[in-house]
Design a protein around this motif. Structure first.
Motif, PDB file in Angstrom:
ATOM      1  N   ALA A  38      40.456  39.061  43.458  1.00  0.00           N
ATOM      2  CA  ALA A  38      39.664  39.051  42.228  1.00  0.00           C
ATOM      3  C   ALA A  38      39.896  37.799  41.391  1.00  0.00           C
ATOM      4  O   ALA A  38      38.936  37.224  40.867  1.00  0.00           O
ATOM      5  CB  ALA A  38      39.985  40.294  41.397  1.00  0.00           C
ATOM      6  N   TYR A  39      41.146  37.373  41.246  1.00  0.00           N
ATOM      7  CA  TYR A  39      41.449  36.329  40.268  1.00  0.00           C
ATOM      8  C   TYR A  39      41.852  34.987  40.856  1.00  0.00           C
ATOM      9  O   TYR A  39      41.976  34.014  40.113  1.00  0.00           O
ATOM     10  CB  TYR A  39      42.529  36.825  39.318  1.00  0.00           C
ATOM     11  CG  TYR A  39      42.063  38.034  38.550  1.00  0.00           C
ATOM     12  CD1 TYR A  39      41.036  37.932  37.628  1.00  0.00           C
ATOM     13  CD2 TYR A  39      42.615  39.285  38.769  1.00  0.00           C
ATOM     14  CE1 TYR A  39      40.587  39.036  36.935  1.00  0.00           C
ATOM     15  CE2 TYR A  39      42.173  40.394  38.082  1.00  0.00           C
ATOM     16  CZ  TYR A  39      41.163  40.259  37.171  1.00  0.00           C
ATOM     17  OH  TYR A  39      40.710  41.357  36.488  1.00  0.00           O
ATOM     18  N   ARG A  54      32.805  43.687  37.071  1.00  0.00           N
ATOM     19  CA  ARG A  54      34.268  43.664  37.001  1.00  0.00           C
ATOM     20  C   ARG A  54      34.803  45.086  37.055  1.00  0.00           C
ATOM     21  O   ARG A  54      34.219  45.994  36.484  1.00  0.00           O
ATOM     22  CB  ARG A  54      34.742  43.006  35.720  1.00  0.00           C
ATOM     23  CG  ARG A  54      34.451  41.538  35.660  1.00  0.00           C
ATOM     24  CD  ARG A  54      35.079  40.930  34.409  1.00  0.00           C
ATOM     25  NE  ARG A  54      34.724  39.545  34.273  1.00  0.00           N
ATOM     26  CZ  ARG A  54      35.429  38.546  34.757  1.00  0.00           C
ATOM     27  NH1 ARG A  54      36.540  38.797  35.411  1.00  0.00           N
ATOM     28  NH2 ARG A  54      35.036  37.309  34.584  1.00  0.00           N
ATOM     29  N   SER A  56      38.736  47.107  36.833  1.00  0.00           N
ATOM     30  CA  SER A  56      40.132  46.816  36.519  1.00  0.00           C
ATOM     31  C   SER A  56      41.127  47.574  37.395  1.00  0.00           C
ATOM     32  O   SER A  56      42.270  47.158  37.519  1.00  0.00           O
ATOM     33  CB  SER A  56      40.408  47.125  35.050  1.00  0.00           C
ATOM     34  OG  SER A  56      40.159  48.483  34.787  1.00  0.00           O
ATOM     35  N   VAL A  61      36.388  41.522  41.118  1.00  0.00           N
ATOM     36  CA  VAL A  61      35.305  40.755  40.512  1.00  0.00           C
ATOM     37  C   VAL A  61      34.288  40.539  41.617  1.00  0.00           C
ATOM     38  O   VAL A  61      34.598  39.954  42.649  1.00  0.00           O
ATOM     39  CB  VAL A  61      35.799  39.403  39.955  1.00  0.00           C
ATOM     40  CG1 VAL A  61      34.649  38.593  39.407  1.00  0.00           C
ATOM     41  CG2 VAL A  61      36.855  39.618  38.896  1.00  0.00           C
TER      42      VAL A  61
END
Length: 105
Positions: A38-39, A54, A56, A61
């Motif tokens: 994702a990051y 998005r 969590s 993402v």
């Protein structure tokens, strides 16, 4: 009646403790894979996507295109592994804690 376990027997790791630690490790590794995807891998996805999605827990993402396909989403097996190892870890830690409290009495 069975005799109460000695201190060395109570401190000895059991199979339940081992499996709970393994499942916790699998959970942490799968969470790390989701987070990296994702990051780190998809860090520029928000700049190139019109419909950004998005999530969590687990971190994700993803970009949804007009035809319904998702780009950058986590693999299904990683999410299944994430949730399965979380459930197994919670159940086994609860069981080990309950057994430890019963053995102390």
């Amino acid at each position: 009646m069975t005799p109460s376990p000695t201190d060395s027997e109570a401190a000895r790791p059991t199979a339940l403790r081992g499996v709970s630690l393994v499942s916790l490790g699998v959970f942490l590794v799968s969470w790390a894979l989701c987070w990296v995807n994702a990051y780190v891998v998809n860090d520029d996805l928000p700049n190139a996507c019109g419909d950004l999605r998005r999530q969590s827990f687990p971190p994700e993402v993803a970009c949804a295109s007009a035809d319904g396909t998702l780009t950058g989403a986590n693999a299904d097996w990683v999410e299944a592994l994430f949730f399965a190892s979380l459930v197994v870890s919670v159940l086994l830690v609860t069981t080990v804690s309950a057994l430890a409290s019963v053995r102390r009495k």
